[in-house]
Write a protein that holds these residues in place. Structure first.
Motif, short mmCIF file in Angstrom:
data_model
loop_
_atom_site.label_atom_id
_atom_site.label_comp_id
_atom_site.label_asym_id
_atom_site.label_seq_id
_atom_site.Cartn_x
_atom_site.Cartn_y
_atom_site.Cartn_z
N GLY A 1 -6.67 2.30 2.87
CA GLY A 1 -5.85 2.27 4.08
C GLY A 1 -4.85 1.12 4.09
O GLY A 1 -3.78 1.21 4.69
N LEU A 2 -5.19 0.04 3.42
CA LEU A 2 -4.29 -1.10 3.32
C LEU A 2 -3.25 -0.91 2.21
O LEU A 2 -2.27 -1.64 2.16
CB LEU A 2 -5.09 -2.39 3.03
CG LEU A 2 -5.99 -2.88 4.16
CD1 LEU A 2 -6.90 -4.00 3.65
CD2 LEU A 2 -5.16 -3.33 5.34
N GLY A 3 -3.52 0.05 1.32
CA GLY A 3 -2.61 0.28 0.20
C GLY A 3 -2.94 -0.53 -1.03
O GLY A 3 -2.11 -0.66 -1.94
N VAL B 1 2.90 4.17 5.46
CA VAL B 1 3.17 4.04 4.02
C VAL B 1 4.38 3.14 3.81
O VAL B 1 4.37 2.27 2.93
CB VAL B 1 3.37 5.42 3.37
CG1 VAL B 1 3.80 5.28 1.90
CG2 VAL B 1 2.09 6.25 3.47
N ARG B 2 5.42 3.32 4.60
CA ARG B 2 6.63 2.49 4.47
C ARG B 2 6.29 1.02 4.69
O ARG B 2 6.81 0.15 3.99
CB ARG B 2 7.70 2.95 5.46
CG ARG B 2 9.03 2.24 5.24
CD ARG B 2 10.07 2.65 6.24
NE ARG B 2 9.58 2.34 7.56
CZ ARG B 2 9.83 3.06 8.65
NH1 ARG B 2 10.56 4.13 8.58
NH2 ARG B 2 9.35 2.69 9.81
N THR B 3 5.39 0.73 5.62
CA THR B 3 4.97 -0.65 5.85
C THR B 3 4.28 -1.23 4.62
O THR B 3 4.48 -2.39 4.28
CB THR B 3 4.03 -0.72 7.08
OG1 THR B 3 4.77 -0.27 8.22
CG2 THR B 3 3.53 -2.13 7.32
N ARG B 4 3.49 -0.42 3.94
CA ARG B 4 2.79 -0.88 2.73
C ARG B 4 3.73 -0.97 1.52
O ARG B 4 3.40 -1.60 0.53
CB ARG B 4 1.67 0.10 2.36
CG ARG B 4 0.54 0.15 3.32
CD ARG B 4 -0.62 0.91 2.73
NE ARG B 4 -0.47 2.34 2.71
CZ ARG B 4 -0.98 3.17 3.61
NH1 ARG B 4 -1.64 2.71 4.64
NH2 ARG B 4 -0.84 4.47 3.50
N ASP B 5 4.86 -0.30 1.61
CA ASP B 5 5.79 -0.19 0.48
C ASP B 5 6.62 -1.46 0.35
O ASP B 5 7.83 -1.47 0.59
CB ASP B 5 6.68 1.05 0.68
CG ASP B 5 7.57 1.32 -0.50
OD1 ASP B 5 7.36 0.72 -1.57
OD2 ASP B 5 8.50 2.13 -0.34
#
Length: 190
Positions: free
Chosen positions: A42-44, A150-154
């Motif tokens: 979940g954190l990537g 996902v964008r935040t983790r990217d």
């Protein structure tokens, strides 16, 4: 607090900082391992090997891994959190992180295709109802939320982001066209 440095003006990059969680959880119950895995996913985070997961060194990632470390300790496990740079193999670590983001973006594109097929099915059946519009709107909101996570983790701008953005835009256009049909049918009925 930790942070990654931006690229140098001449195009060379500074070594990337990573936060690395190395942990051990009791073998039983197995749900403990699954809980840790789900949180890391979940954190990537990417796994460098069993029980060693890395994230780019940001304040938010450090905070999240400190919290997870605390939870692992409460599970009667062991965990250490490190900030580090790769002395060798940095491009492999970065590639694994980018690949994980691209996989997530690809999943979003797949779900967008399912969404588009569902809206198209409603068009073909000429099933223009507020109930269907609301249901599709909820589904689109879920897709937007997922994309946002996902964008935040990217952290480094994975290549798959553009395709996911385009797929999401197509979903928004499709839903707008469907909504226009619903409104037009309502006006005809009254």
């Amino acid at each position: 607090m930790v942070k990654n440095l931006p690229p140098e003006p001449d195009g060379e990059t500074n070594p990337l900082n990573w936060v690395l969680l190395v942990y051990r959880v009791p073998p039983e119950p197995t749900r403990l391992r699954a809980t840790v895995w789900r949180r890391l996913k979940g954190l990537g985070a990417i796994y460098l090997q069993n029980s060693a997961a890395a994230l780019p060194a940001t304040t938010a990632n450090e905070r999240a891994l400190r919290k997870l470390r605390h939870e692992i300790l409460e599970m009667a496990g062991a965990a250490v959190l490190l900030e580090c740079t790769a002395l060798a193999g940095e491009s492999d670590v970065l590639a694994a992180f980018q690949s994980a983001r691209d996989d997530e973006y690809e999943e979003i594109v797949d779900k967008c295709q399912d969404f588009l097929a569902q809206v198209q099915k409603e068009h073909i059946a000429e099933h223009f109802s507020f109930a269907e519009l609301e249901e599709n709107d909820v589904d689109l909101t879920k897709l937007r939320t997922w994309f946002g996570k996902v964008r935040t983790r990217d952290t480094f701008g994975a290549a798959g982001r553009k395709a996911a953005e385009e797929a999401l835009a197509a979903c928004e256009e499709s839903l707008e066209a469907y909504a226009n049909q619903v409104y037009a049918r309502e006006e005809e009925a009254h």
